[in-house]
Structure formats: C-alpha cells, structure tokens
Design a protein around this motif. Structure first.
Motif, PDB file in Angstrom:
ATOM      1  N   ASP A 122       2.095  -0.027  19.354  1.00  0.00           N
ATOM      2  CA  ASP A 122       1.150   1.065  19.552  1.00  0.00           C
ATOM      3  C   ASP A 122       0.059   1.040  18.485  1.00  0.00           C
ATOM      4  OD1 ASP A 122       2.455   2.879  21.768  1.00  0.00           O
ATOM      5  OD2 ASP A 122       4.089   2.306  20.428  1.00  0.00           O
ATOM      6  N   TYR A 123       0.415   0.560  17.304  1.00  0.00           N
ATOM      7  CA  TYR A 123      -0.536   0.449  16.194  1.00  0.00           C
ATOM      8  C   TYR A 123      -0.356  -0.921  15.561  1.00  0.00           C
ATOM      9  CZ  TYR A 123      -0.741   5.492  16.837  1.00  0.00           C
ATOM     10  OH  TYR A 123      -0.874   6.735  17.385  1.00  0.00           O
ATOM     11  N   THR A 124      -1.468  -1.649  15.417  1.00  0.00           N
ATOM     12  CA  THR A 124      -1.403  -3.035  14.965  1.00  0.00           C
ATOM     13  C   THR A 124      -2.246  -3.257  13.718  1.00  0.00           C
ATOM     14  OG1 THR A 124      -1.144  -3.746  17.268  1.00  0.00           O
ATOM     15  CG2 THR A 124      -1.734  -5.437  15.655  1.00  0.00           C
ATOM     16  N   PHE A 125      -1.631  -3.759  12.669  1.00  0.00           N
ATOM     17  CA  PHE A 125      -2.369  -4.178  11.477  1.00  0.00           C
ATOM     18  C   PHE A 125      -2.892  -5.590  11.725  1.00  0.00           C
ATOM     19  CE2 PHE A 125      -0.138  -0.628   9.769  1.00  0.00           C
ATOM     20  CZ  PHE A 125      -0.852  -0.202   8.670  1.00  0.00           C
ATOM     21  N   LYS A 126      -4.184  -5.775  11.486  1.00  0.00           N
ATOM     22  CA  LYS A 126      -4.819  -7.060  11.739  1.00  0.00           C
ATOM     23  C   LYS A 126      -5.324  -7.677  10.438  1.00  0.00           C
ATOM     24  CE  LYS A 126      -6.160  -5.545  16.362  1.00  0.00           C
ATOM     25  NZ  LYS A 126      -7.283  -5.324  17.324  1.00  0.00           N
ATOM     26  N   GLU A 127      -5.760  -8.909  10.529  1.00  0.00           N
ATOM     27  CA  GLU A 127      -6.184  -9.636   9.325  1.00  0.00           C
ATOM     28  C   GLU A 127      -7.256  -8.873   8.557  1.00  0.00           C
ATOM     29  OE1 GLU A 127      -7.778 -14.078   7.987  1.00  0.00           O
ATOM     30  OE2 GLU A 127      -7.407 -13.617  10.096  1.00  0.00           O
ATOM     31  N   LYS A 128      -8.141  -8.190   9.260  1.00  0.00           N
ATOM     32  CA  LYS A 128      -9.198  -7.430   8.589  1.00  0.00           C
ATOM     33  C   LYS A 128      -8.647  -6.278   7.749  1.00  0.00           C
ATOM     34  CE  LYS A 128     -10.083  -4.349  12.546  1.00  0.00           C
ATOM     35  NZ  LYS A 128      -9.588  -3.127  11.884  1.00  0.00           N
ATOM     36  N   ASP A 129      -7.410  -5.854   8.046  1.00  0.00           N
ATOM     37  CA  ASP A 129      -6.766  -4.780   7.282  1.00  0.00           C
ATOM     38  C   ASP A 129      -5.986  -5.323   6.088  1.00  0.00           C
ATOM     39  OD1 ASP A 129      -7.480  -2.807   9.303  1.00  0.00           O
ATOM     40  OD2 ASP A 129      -5.923  -3.716  10.547  1.00  0.00           O
ATOM     41  N   GLY A 130      -5.974  -6.635   5.934  1.00  0.00           N
ATOM     42  CA  GLY A 130      -5.085  -7.262   4.976  1.00  0.00           C
ATOM     43  C   GLY A 130      -5.562  -7.247   3.535  1.00  0.00           C
ATOM     44  N   ASN A 131      -4.570  -7.401   2.642  1.00  0.00           N
ATOM     45  CA  ASN A 131      -4.794  -7.594   1.207  1.00  0.00           C
ATOM     46  C   ASN A 131      -5.540  -6.453   0.537  1.00  0.00           C
ATOM     47  OD1 ASN A 131      -3.418 -10.027   0.835  1.00  0.00           O
ATOM     48  ND2 ASN A 131      -5.120 -11.166   1.723  1.00  0.00           N
ATOM     49  N   LYS A 132      -5.267  -5.238   0.996  1.00  0.00           N
ATOM     50  CA  LYS A 132      -5.842  -4.050   0.359  1.00  0.00           C
ATOM     51  C   LYS A 132      -4.941  -2.867   0.663  1.00  0.00           C
ATOM     52  CE  LYS A 132      -8.906  -3.472   4.352  1.00  0.00           C
ATOM     53  NZ  LYS A 132     -10.312  -3.488   4.807  1.00  0.00           N
TER      54      LYS A 132
END
Length: 272
Positions: A122-132
């Motif tokens: 339902d909610y997806t963490f993607k590469e753009k959300d990474g390392n922060k």
C-alpha cells in the motif's frame, strides 16, 4: 527459509506497547539464524472502541502460535476482532508472511520497498526516498496517518543487498532492522533457548552454523560482511542518518537484541 513444523514462539516485552516474539529459523534448512517480529499496540482512534490498533514489524508466519501471541498482547480474544492497521516489511528477504496477513485482514496496509513482486504494498519506499531520514512532514507526505508519522521515523537503504528499511520508534528510542546487522555471536541465543524446546547446553553455532558465531558487531568477519551487504560507500549518508537517531536499543531479526551501548555497536560496524 525454514521454520520448524509447529514452531514455538518466545516473547519479550520492551514496553507497555511493544512486544517482541522470537522463534527458531534455519537458513537453507541448515544454518541457525533465528527470527524475530515486533508487535506495536496503540489505543484505538475510535472513541467507541476499546480494541487497540496493532502494527506488525517483520511478522513471523501466520500460525496459531503467532495469532495467540497477538491476541494475548492486544487483549482481544477473537482473531476476527483484531485490528492490524499495518504490516511493515523490513527488507525484500522478510516479506514472505506479509501477504497472508493482508489476506486474513483485508483492511491491513502493508509498508515496504520497491522490488517486492508477491506482496500487495500500500505504501512503497523507492530509491528517491533512500539514504535520508524520512520523518515528520516528509513521512506524512508518504503515509498520511498520525499512527505512523507521529510515532516512527524511517531510513531506507536501497543499495543494501536486501533493500533495508530501518524503523525507529520515537517513543521507546528503539531501532528496528532486519539484515543490516546480526547479533548471533553469543553462546546463549534467545531464538534457540530451552523455552523453545532446545537443550539447556545447546550450541547454536555447531555444524553448518559454525560461521554464525562471527555474525556480530565486534567480529572482523561480521563487520566486513555487514558493510559489504549494505554497500557502505553508496549508503554512507543513510547510515549517518540512522546514527543521528537517539536510539538506545537495536532490535534485529537475527540474534539477541542489543540493549547496552547500541549506538557504539552501530558506529563500530558502519562508521568507524
């Protein structure tokens, strides 16, 4: 990944609203890794309901043993009355049980990361959300629910071999991670204890499990492997974001939790 048939579960309370449940587990049906889930309990947002809202982190396989643990902790006697608001998948290797919880509890929302094909996220963490650090208003933009953005922070490590999604509980100051760091290198592992049917003097590092004794924060072999898996060079900012959190305990899927000098252990492995 292999769990014993009719596997047993041992529990540990971290706080009034956090319960850990651990069980035996073998990788490749040979190597003692053990497994652990966490259950978070929050008051219902419905003033007319006394049934608490639950969040499952890295859930163990859906089974009568696990359901009994959830029922007892929630105070709900009927499985059909459970309010499992969220299931959090901590990485791509710890997603196998999530889909069945969604099937049993259709209103459950699943939080995970890109690259998982068999789980209806339902909610997806993607590469753009990474390392922060994903916290507060930033987290609210991703998951607009006070239950999540007021209680938790996330750090997504997309370059970890298993795409690790690290969870921080702001209330208890506990860090939750799956395969970022193991703590198997101790003689008495909770996940292979007498409470789970193992002999008092059972050696979890015997036979094919010999190398697991090195999978801990202060082993050169372990430190090398953990940094290799996370790809330290590409994940450095994410690791620094994790270290910036005010955690005093690390709960991991594999091995005993770290309750003493947890930040020092993390720093020694990834930032020394």
């Amino acid at each position: 990944m292999v769990y014993p048939e009719n596997f047993k579960v041992v529990t540990k309370s971290l706080s009034n609203n956090i319960l850990l449940a651990a069980s035996p587990f073998k990788r490749f049906d040979k190597i003692n890794f053990g497994a652990r889930m966490a259950i978070f309990k929050f008051p219902s947002t419905n003033q007319d309901s006394v049934i608490p809202k639950l969040i499952l982190w890295s859930p163990l396989p859906y089974s009568p043993q696990v359901v009994n643990v959830i029922n007892e902790f929630s105070g709900v006697t009927s499985e059909s009355n459970l309010d499992i608001a969220y299931v959090i998948v901590p990485d791509r290797e710890h997603n196998l049980a999530a889909a069945l919880y969604k099937e049993k509890f259709p209103n459950t929302k699943i939080i995970g990361m890109e690259g998982i094909e068999k789980v209806p996220l339902d909610y997806t963490f993607k590469e753009k959300d990474g390392n922060k650090l994903i916290s507060g208003e930033v987290l609210k933009e991703l998951i607009n629910d006070e239950l999540i953005y007021k209680n938790f922070d996330f750090v997504y490590l997309p370059y970890h071999a298993n795409s690790e999604l690290v969870l921080f509980d702001k209330n208890s100051k506990v860090l939750f991670e799956a395969d970022l760091l193991f703590n198997l290198g101790v003689p008495n592992l909770e996940q292979f204890s007498p409470q789970l049917g193992y002999p008092e003097n059972y050696n979890p590092h015997s036979g094919f499990s010999f190398l697991t004794r090195y999978l801990q924060p202060y082993s050169k072999v372990g430190v090398f492997m953990f940094n290799k898996l996370v790809n330290n060079a590409k994940s450095r900012k994410g690791l620094e974001a994790i270290y910036s959190l005010d955690f005093n305990t690390i709960v991991m899927c594999h091995g005993n939790i770290i309750t003493k000098d947890a930040k020092e252990a993390f720093k020694h492995v990834f930032l020394s």
